[in-house]
Design a protein around this motif. Structure first.
Motif, PDB file in Angstrom:
ATOM      1  N   MET A  22       0.832  -1.201   0.000  1.00  0.00           N
ATOM      2  CA  MET A  22       0.000   0.000   0.000  1.00  0.00           C
ATOM      3  C   MET A  22       0.867   1.251   0.000  1.00  0.00           C
ATOM      4  SD  MET A  22      -2.672   1.391   2.931  1.00  0.00           S
ATOM      5  CE  MET A  22      -3.840   0.041   2.803  1.00  0.00           C
ATOM      6  N   SER A  23       1.909   1.260   0.822  1.00  0.00           N
ATOM      7  CA  SER A  23       2.789   2.420   0.903  1.00  0.00           C
ATOM      8  C   SER A  23       3.477   2.680  -0.435  1.00  0.00           C
ATOM      9  CB  SER A  23       3.830   2.206   2.004  1.00  0.00           C
ATOM     10  OG  SER A  23       4.703   3.313   2.086  1.00  0.00           O
ATOM     11  N   ARG A  24       3.983   1.625  -1.054  1.00  0.00           N
ATOM     12  CA  ARG A  24       4.666   1.797  -2.345  1.00  0.00           C
ATOM     13  C   ARG A  24       3.713   2.332  -3.403  1.00  0.00           C
ATOM     14  NH1 ARG A  24       5.130  -1.224  -6.871  1.00  0.00           N
ATOM     15  NH2 ARG A  24       4.343  -3.162  -5.949  1.00  0.00           N
ATOM     16  N   LEU A  25       2.518   1.738  -3.484  1.00  0.00           N
ATOM     17  CA  LEU A  25       1.550   2.174  -4.488  1.00  0.00           C
ATOM     18  C   LEU A  25       1.070   3.599  -4.207  1.00  0.00           C
ATOM     19  CD1 LEU A  25      -0.572  -1.090  -4.872  1.00  0.00           C
ATOM     20  CD2 LEU A  25       1.121  -0.184  -6.472  1.00  0.00           C
ATOM     21  N   ALA A  26       0.909   3.947  -2.944  1.00  0.00           N
ATOM     22  CA  ALA A  26       0.451   5.291  -2.587  1.00  0.00           C
ATOM     23  C   ALA A  26       1.464   6.339  -3.018  1.00  0.00           C
ATOM     24  CB  ALA A  26       0.191   5.378  -1.090  1.00  0.00           C
ATOM     25  N   HIS A  27       2.725   6.075  -2.780  1.00  0.00           N
ATOM     26  CA  HIS A  27       3.754   7.041  -3.166  1.00  0.00           C
ATOM     27  C   HIS A  27       3.903   7.121  -4.689  1.00  0.00           C
ATOM     28  CE1 HIS A  27       4.837   6.885   1.125  1.00  0.00           C
ATOM     29  NE2 HIS A  27       5.390   8.064   0.912  1.00  0.00           N
ATOM     30  N   GLU A  28       3.772   5.986  -5.367  1.00  0.00           N
ATOM     31  CA  GLU A  28       3.823   6.004  -6.832  1.00  0.00           C
ATOM     32  C   GLU A  28       2.624   6.766  -7.394  1.00  0.00           C
ATOM     33  OE1 GLU A  28       4.087   2.016  -8.255  1.00  0.00           O
ATOM     34  OE2 GLU A  28       6.075   1.666  -7.389  1.00  0.00           O
ATOM     35  N   ALA A  29       1.451   6.551  -6.822  1.00  0.00           N
ATOM     36  CA  ALA A  29       0.253   7.244  -7.293  1.00  0.00           C
ATOM     37  C   ALA A  29       0.361   8.743  -7.048  1.00  0.00           C
ATOM     38  CB  ALA A  29      -0.986   6.676  -6.595  1.00  0.00           C
ATOM     39  N   ALA A  30       0.850   9.120  -5.868  1.00  0.00           N
ATOM     40  CA  ALA A  30       1.002  10.540  -5.551  1.00  0.00           C
ATOM     41  C   ALA A  30       2.001  11.202  -6.497  1.00  0.00           C
ATOM     42  CB  ALA A  30       1.455  10.700  -4.106  1.00  0.00           C
ATOM     43  N   ALA A  31       3.052  10.485  -6.861  1.00  0.00           N
ATOM     44  CA  ALA A  31       4.042  11.037  -7.791  1.00  0.00           C
ATOM     45  C   ALA A  31       3.444  11.289  -9.165  1.00  0.00           C
ATOM     46  CB  ALA A  31       5.230  10.082  -7.907  1.00  0.00           C
ATOM     47  N   GLU A  32       2.369  10.563  -9.492  1.00  0.00           N
ATOM     48  CA  GLU A  32       1.665  10.756 -10.769  1.00  0.00           C
ATOM     49  C   GLU A  32       0.571  11.817 -10.660  1.00  0.00           C
ATOM     50  OE1 GLU A  32       2.218   9.343 -13.746  1.00  0.00           O
ATOM     51  OE2 GLU A  32       3.966   8.263 -12.991  1.00  0.00           O
ATOM     52  N   GLY A  33       0.429  12.414  -9.476  1.00  0.00           N
ATOM     53  CA  GLY A  33      -0.558  13.465  -9.287  1.00  0.00           C
ATOM     54  C   GLY A  33      -1.931  12.993  -8.852  1.00  0.00           C
ATOM     55  N   ALA A  34      -2.051  11.728  -8.467  1.00  0.00           N
ATOM     56  CA  ALA A  34      -3.344  11.196  -8.036  1.00  0.00           C
ATOM     57  C   ALA A  34      -3.750  11.777  -6.682  1.00  0.00           C
ATOM     58  CB  ALA A  34      -3.299   9.675  -7.954  1.00  0.00           C
ATOM     59  N   LYS A  35      -5.031  12.001  -6.512  1.00  0.00           N
ATOM     60  CA  LYS A  35      -5.583  12.500  -5.258  1.00  0.00           C
ATOM     61  C   LYS A  35      -6.198  11.388  -4.413  1.00  0.00           C
ATOM     62  CE  LYS A  35      -4.575  16.680  -6.445  1.00  0.00           C
ATOM     63  NZ  LYS A  35      -3.381  17.321  -5.836  1.00  0.00           N
ATOM     64  N   LEU A  36      -6.458  10.243  -5.061  1.00  0.00           N
ATOM     65  CA  LEU A  36      -7.127   9.130  -4.388  1.00  0.00           C
ATOM     66  C   LEU A  36      -6.594   7.832  -4.968  1.00  0.00           C
ATOM     67  CD1 LEU A  36      -9.422   7.821  -2.656  1.00  0.00           C
ATOM     68  CD2 LEU A  36     -10.966   8.266  -4.572  1.00  0.00           C
ATOM     69  N   LEU A  37      -6.301   6.871  -4.084  1.00  0.00           N
ATOM     70  CA  LEU A  37      -5.853   5.538  -4.486  1.00  0.00           C
ATOM     71  C   LEU A  37      -6.906   4.523  -4.089  1.00  0.00           C
ATOM     72  CD1 LEU A  37      -3.745   3.375  -5.374  1.00  0.00           C
ATOM     73  CD2 LEU A  37      -2.804   3.512  -3.044  1.00  0.00           C
ATOM     74  N   LEU A  38      -7.329   3.696  -5.055  1.00  0.00           N
ATOM     75  CA  LEU A  38      -8.251   2.596  -4.802  1.00  0.00           C
ATOM     76  C   LEU A  38      -7.475   1.299  -4.755  1.00  0.00           C
ATOM     77  CD1 LEU A  38     -10.132   4.870  -5.847  1.00  0.00           C
ATOM     78  CD2 LEU A  38     -11.404   3.133  -7.112  1.00  0.00           C
ATOM     79  N   LEU A  39      -7.778   0.452  -3.766  1.00  0.00           N
ATOM     80  CA  LEU A  39      -7.181  -0.872  -3.661  1.00  0.00           C
ATOM     81  C   LEU A  39      -8.300  -1.902  -3.532  1.00  0.00           C
ATOM     82  CD1 LEU A  39      -4.278   0.088  -1.256  1.00  0.00           C
ATOM     83  CD2 LEU A  39      -4.068  -0.516  -3.680  1.00  0.00           C
ATOM     84  N   PRO A  40      -8.092  -3.136  -3.996  1.00  0.00           N
ATOM     85  CA  PRO A  40      -9.206  -4.076  -4.200  1.00  0.00           C
ATOM     86  C   PRO A  40      -9.884  -4.597  -2.927  1.00  0.00           C
ATOM     87  CG  PRO A  40      -7.273  -4.683  -5.512  1.00  0.00           C
ATOM     88  CD  PRO A  40      -6.823  -3.643  -4.525  1.00  0.00           C
ATOM     89  N   GLU A  41     -10.889  -5.398  -3.164  1.00  0.00           N
ATOM     90  CA  GLU A  41     -11.637  -6.097  -2.119  1.00  0.00           C
ATOM     91  C   GLU A  41     -10.680  -6.934  -1.271  1.00  0.00           C
ATOM     92  OE1 GLU A  41     -15.401  -9.267  -1.787  1.00  0.00           O
ATOM     93  OE2 GLU A  41     -14.520  -8.800  -3.741  1.00  0.00           O
ATOM     94  N   LEU A  42     -10.814  -6.821   0.038  1.00  0.00           N
ATOM     95  CA  LEU A  42      -9.993  -7.570   0.999  1.00  0.00           C
ATOM     96  C   LEU A  42      -8.503  -7.455   0.689  1.00  0.00           C
ATOM     97  CD1 LEU A  42     -12.214 -10.732   1.575  1.00  0.00           C
ATOM     98  CD2 LEU A  42     -11.929  -8.770   3.091  1.00  0.00           C
ATOM     99  N   PHE A  43      -8.100  -6.270   0.251  1.00  0.00           N
ATOM    100  CA  PHE A  43      -6.691  -6.022  -0.052  1.00  0.00           C
ATOM    101  C   PHE A  43      -5.802  -6.321   1.145  1.00  0.00           C
ATOM    102  CE2 PHE A  43      -3.151  -3.089   0.553  1.00  0.00           C
ATOM    103  CZ  PHE A  43      -2.375  -3.346  -0.567  1.00  0.00           C
TER     104      PHE A  43
END
Length: 259
Positions: A22-43
């Protein structure tokens, strides 16, 4: 608004590893300018892990929620993810929304449970969930909820601008991202953001194909079947006239809609 969809299988049964992901994906998403990160069911826990899911259930304000809140704060974006929620009556298949300050915004419990596994492991939620984020109103679904047009219509009638659908849709059902997601978007004149699991988990293959559908049914962005971080650009203003000029509420025939 840029919204990131983290299509991943994660680490089944390994909460610390999934928080690291989650941390890795959140930082990658933020670097792309995303304001919200969605992660799947029972992630957080994994989906196809049998009775192990019961032992990994946590309260909505438990230690993993605190860790996810810290991740949201450090990355500077909001996160919504699936997890097994320990409630006072039992365990629920839930989704927790945290803002960019790591504070809980909404918690949704899956209302339609799929198959014997889910009915044995979880209690069904009893309420819909709407929340405000970045000037828009979002409803939440989890997987099998998508099959029930009544739920999407309920969100639309209550003013939703978009629906977030976290999922563990399996490989035999590509009809969900390919047909149901654009249909739910078009028939309700809203955006639908579908974030599925990917790959194979203990022999269970997932469909992937996470996507973002616009109010006119167009697929704005989509994934393949593998693990992927997708960035979807959601422009609420672009579809304002379409939503205004294609109303459905006044044309409904409530006198006909009964069993």
């Amino acid at each position: 608004m840029k919204i990131a969809l983290g299509q991943t299988v994660g680490a089944p049964g390994d909460v610390p590893s999934n928080l690291q992901l989650m941390s890795r994906l959140a930082h990658e998403a933020a670097a792309e300018g995303a304001k919200l990160l969605l992660l799947p069911e029972l992630f957080l826990s994994g989906y196809n892990i049998g009775d192990q899911v019961q032992g990994l259930a946590e309260r909505r304000d438990g230690p993993s929620a605190a860790a996810a809140g810290a991740i949201a704060t450090n990355a500077g974006l909001a996160i919504i993810y699936g997890y097994p929620e320990l409630g006072s009556e039992g365990v629920y298949n839930s989704a927790l929304m945290l803002d960019r300050a790591g504070k809980p915004v909404a918690n949704y419990r899956k209302t339609h449970l799929w198959g014997d596994f889910e009915r044995r492991q979880f209690r069904a939620g009893a309420e819909t969930t709407l929340f405000e984020f970045a000037g828009a109103r979002f409803g939440v679904m989890i997987c099998y909820d998508i099959d029930f047009p009544e739920l999407a219509r309920q969100y639309a009638m209550n003013g939703a601008d978009a629906i977030i659908a976290l999922s563990a849709t399996t490989a035999p059902y590509p009809v969900v991202p390919r047909r149901l997601i654009p249909a739910r978007a078009y028939e309700n004149r809203l955006f639908v953001l579908f974030c599925d699991r990917a790959g194979t988990e203990h022999g269970l293959a997932y469909a992937g194909e996470s996507c973002a559908a616009a109010p006119d049914g167009e697929i704005l962005a989509g994934c393949g079947r593998g693990e992927e971080l997708m960035i979807a650009e959601i422009d609420f203003g672009r579809y304002r006239d379409f939503r205004r000029d294609h109303q459905f509420a006044e044309d409904r025939r409530l006198d006909l809609y009964h069993a």
